[in-house]
Design an enzyme around this catalytic site. Structure first.
Site, PDB file in Angstrom:
ATOM      1  N   ARG A   7       0.833  -1.194   0.000  1.00 15.21           N
ATOM      2  CA  ARG A   7       0.000   0.000   0.000  1.00 15.21           C
ATOM      3  C   ARG A   7       0.864   1.240   0.000  1.00 15.21           C
ATOM      4  O   ARG A   7       2.015   1.231   0.413  1.00 15.21           O
ATOM      5  CB  ARG A   7      -0.909   0.007   1.229  1.00 15.21           C
ATOM      6  CG  ARG A   7      -1.925  -1.116   1.152  1.00 15.21           C
ATOM      7  CD  ARG A   7      -2.891  -1.101   2.277  1.00 15.21           C
ATOM      8  NE  ARG A   7      -3.502   0.205   2.432  1.00 15.21           N
ATOM      9  CZ  ARG A   7      -4.185   0.574   3.505  1.00 15.21           C
ATOM     10  NH1 ARG A   7      -4.315  -0.249   4.515  1.00 15.21           N
ATOM     11  NH2 ARG A   7      -4.713   1.764   3.583  1.00 15.21           N
ATOM     12  N   ARG A  63       2.144   3.933 -16.360  1.00 16.70           N
ATOM     13  CA  ARG A  63       2.372   3.561 -17.767  1.00 16.70           C
ATOM     14  C   ARG A  63       3.661   4.203 -18.281  1.00 16.70           C
ATOM     15  O   ARG A  63       4.432   3.569 -18.969  1.00 16.70           O
ATOM     16  CB  ARG A  63       1.194   3.977 -18.635  1.00 16.70           C
ATOM     17  CG  ARG A  63      -0.066   3.219 -18.374  1.00 16.70           C
ATOM     18  CD  ARG A  63      -0.087   1.862 -19.035  1.00 16.70           C
ATOM     19  NE  ARG A  63      -1.342   1.187 -18.758  1.00 16.70           N
ATOM     20  CZ  ARG A  63      -1.434   0.010 -18.166  1.00 16.70           C
ATOM     21  NH1 ARG A  63      -0.355  -0.633 -17.790  1.00 16.70           N
ATOM     22  NH2 ARG A  63      -2.606  -0.533 -17.947  1.00 16.70           N
ATOM     23  N   CYS A  74      -8.044   2.789 -12.087  1.00 15.83           N
ATOM     24  CA  CYS A  74      -8.232   3.976 -11.253  1.00 15.83           C
ATOM     25  C   CYS A  74      -9.669   3.989 -10.747  1.00 15.83           C
ATOM     26  O   CYS A  74     -10.594   3.597 -11.464  1.00 15.83           O
ATOM     27  CB  CYS A  74      -7.984   5.256 -12.056  1.00 15.83           C
ATOM     28  SG  CYS A  74      -6.302   5.429 -12.648  1.00 15.83           S
ATOM     29  N   GLU A  77     -11.879   7.644  -4.577  1.00 17.48           N
ATOM     30  CA  GLU A  77     -11.834   7.400  -3.137  1.00 17.48           C
ATOM     31  C   GLU A  77     -13.174   7.820  -2.525  1.00 17.48           C
ATOM     32  O   GLU A  77     -13.835   8.726  -3.030  1.00 17.48           O
ATOM     33  CB  GLU A  77     -10.682   8.206  -2.518  1.00 17.48           C
ATOM     34  CG  GLU A  77     -10.427   7.914  -1.066  1.00 17.48           C
ATOM     35  CD  GLU A  77      -9.913   6.498  -0.814  1.00 17.48           C
ATOM     36  OE1 GLU A  77     -10.289   5.937   0.236  1.00 17.48           O
ATOM     37  OE2 GLU A  77      -9.157   5.975  -1.638  1.00 17.48           O
ATOM     38  N   ARG A  89      -4.005   7.128  -3.626  1.00 20.22           N
ATOM     39  CA  ARG A  89      -3.606   5.917  -2.921  1.00 20.22           C
ATOM     40  C   ARG A  89      -3.350   4.820  -3.945  1.00 20.22           C
ATOM     41  O   ARG A  89      -3.919   4.836  -5.032  1.00 20.22           O
ATOM     42  CB  ARG A  89      -4.702   5.472  -1.956  1.00 20.22           C
ATOM     43  CG  ARG A  89      -4.915   6.408  -0.781  1.00 20.22           C
ATOM     44  CD  ARG A  89      -6.159   5.984   0.020  1.00 20.22           C
ATOM     45  NE  ARG A  89      -6.324   6.734   1.239  1.00 20.22           N
ATOM     46  CZ  ARG A  89      -6.916   7.927   1.327  1.00 20.22           C
ATOM     47  NH1 ARG A  89      -7.402   8.514   0.251  1.00 20.22           N
ATOM     48  NH2 ARG A  89      -7.022   8.530   2.498  1.00 20.22           N
ATOM     49  N   TYR A 107       4.178   6.022   2.302  1.00 24.31           N
ATOM     50  CA  TYR A 107       3.270   7.171   2.375  1.00 24.31           C
ATOM     51  C   TYR A 107       4.108   8.437   2.308  1.00 24.31           C
ATOM     52  O   TYR A 107       5.003   8.625   3.128  1.00 24.31           O
ATOM     53  CB  TYR A 107       2.446   7.117   3.676  1.00 24.31           C
ATOM     54  CG  TYR A 107       1.427   6.016   3.632  1.00 24.31           C
ATOM     55  CD1 TYR A 107       1.811   4.682   3.774  1.00 24.31           C
ATOM     56  CD2 TYR A 107       0.094   6.296   3.403  1.00 24.31           C
ATOM     57  CE1 TYR A 107       0.880   3.664   3.689  1.00 24.31           C
ATOM     58  CE2 TYR A 107      -0.841   5.279   3.330  1.00 24.31           C
ATOM     59  CZ  TYR A 107      -0.445   3.966   3.472  1.00 24.31           C
ATOM     60  OH  TYR A 107      -1.371   2.962   3.385  1.00 24.31           O
ATOM     61  N   ARG A 115      -1.154   6.786   7.813  1.00 21.76           N
ATOM     62  CA  ARG A 115      -0.894   5.469   8.405  1.00 21.76           C
ATOM     63  C   ARG A 115       0.496   5.380   9.002  1.00 21.76           C
ATOM     64  O   ARG A 115       1.290   4.544   8.621  1.00 21.76           O
ATOM     65  CB  ARG A 115      -1.078   4.371   7.359  1.00 21.76           C
ATOM     66  CG  ARG A 115      -2.488   4.119   6.894  1.00 21.76           C
ATOM     67  CD  ARG A 115      -3.453   3.693   8.003  1.00 21.76           C
ATOM     68  NE  ARG A 115      -3.023   2.538   8.755  1.00 21.76           N
ATOM     69  CZ  ARG A 115      -3.470   1.307   8.563  1.00 21.76           C
ATOM     70  NH1 ARG A 115      -4.363   1.073   7.642  1.00 21.76           N
ATOM     71  NH2 ARG A 115      -3.023   0.321   9.292  1.00 21.76           N
TER      72      ARG A 115
END
Length: 125
Positions: A7, A63, A74, A77, A89, A107, A115
């Site tokens: 993530r 890409r 895609c 959110e 994200r 992150y 997070r």
């Protein structure tokens, strides 16, 4: 070889195409470097963007990095009141020998606040 999920997230300062491409490329590259990954190790990547980001598809940055044969998608959110603005994200599924406990989630920028419990943070500010 195991399949793992990695993530990550980054926050943009503004919604411009160039800035989107730069920040997402930085995020993908940092995920690769932090986990010793090559493009061929990726199974797929899901990108999400907050509704205030409309200048470019985040996947386009991947890409441009050579992810031509990797399935990318895609999505929007969730719009939760008070959530952080201008955030992209990713959740990447990869093949790796890393144990789950050694996978590094990345992150960047303001998104590092999302997070702190999950990741070693990196800031390129």
């Amino acid at each position: 070889m195991a399949v793992r999920a990695v993530r990550g997230a980054t926050q943009l300062e503004e919604d411009t195409r160039e800035h989107m491409l730069d920040r997402v490329a930085e995020l993908v590259t940092d995920v690769m470097e932090a986990n010793g990954l090559e493009v061929d190790d990726f199974i797929s990547i899901i990108f999400t963007a907050t509704s205030d980001l409309t200048s470019e598809f985040p996947a386009y940055a991947a890409r441009q990095l050579g992810f031509s044969d990797v399935p990318l998608v895609c999505a929007r959110e969730l719009e939760i009141e008070g959530s952080m603005p201008r955030v992209v994200r990713l959740m990447a599924h990869v093949e790796t020998d890393l144990p789950r406990s050694d996978v590094t989630h990345v992150y960047l920028h303001g998104a590092a606040n999302l997070r702190r419990d999950l990741t070693r943070t990196t800031s390129h500010d």
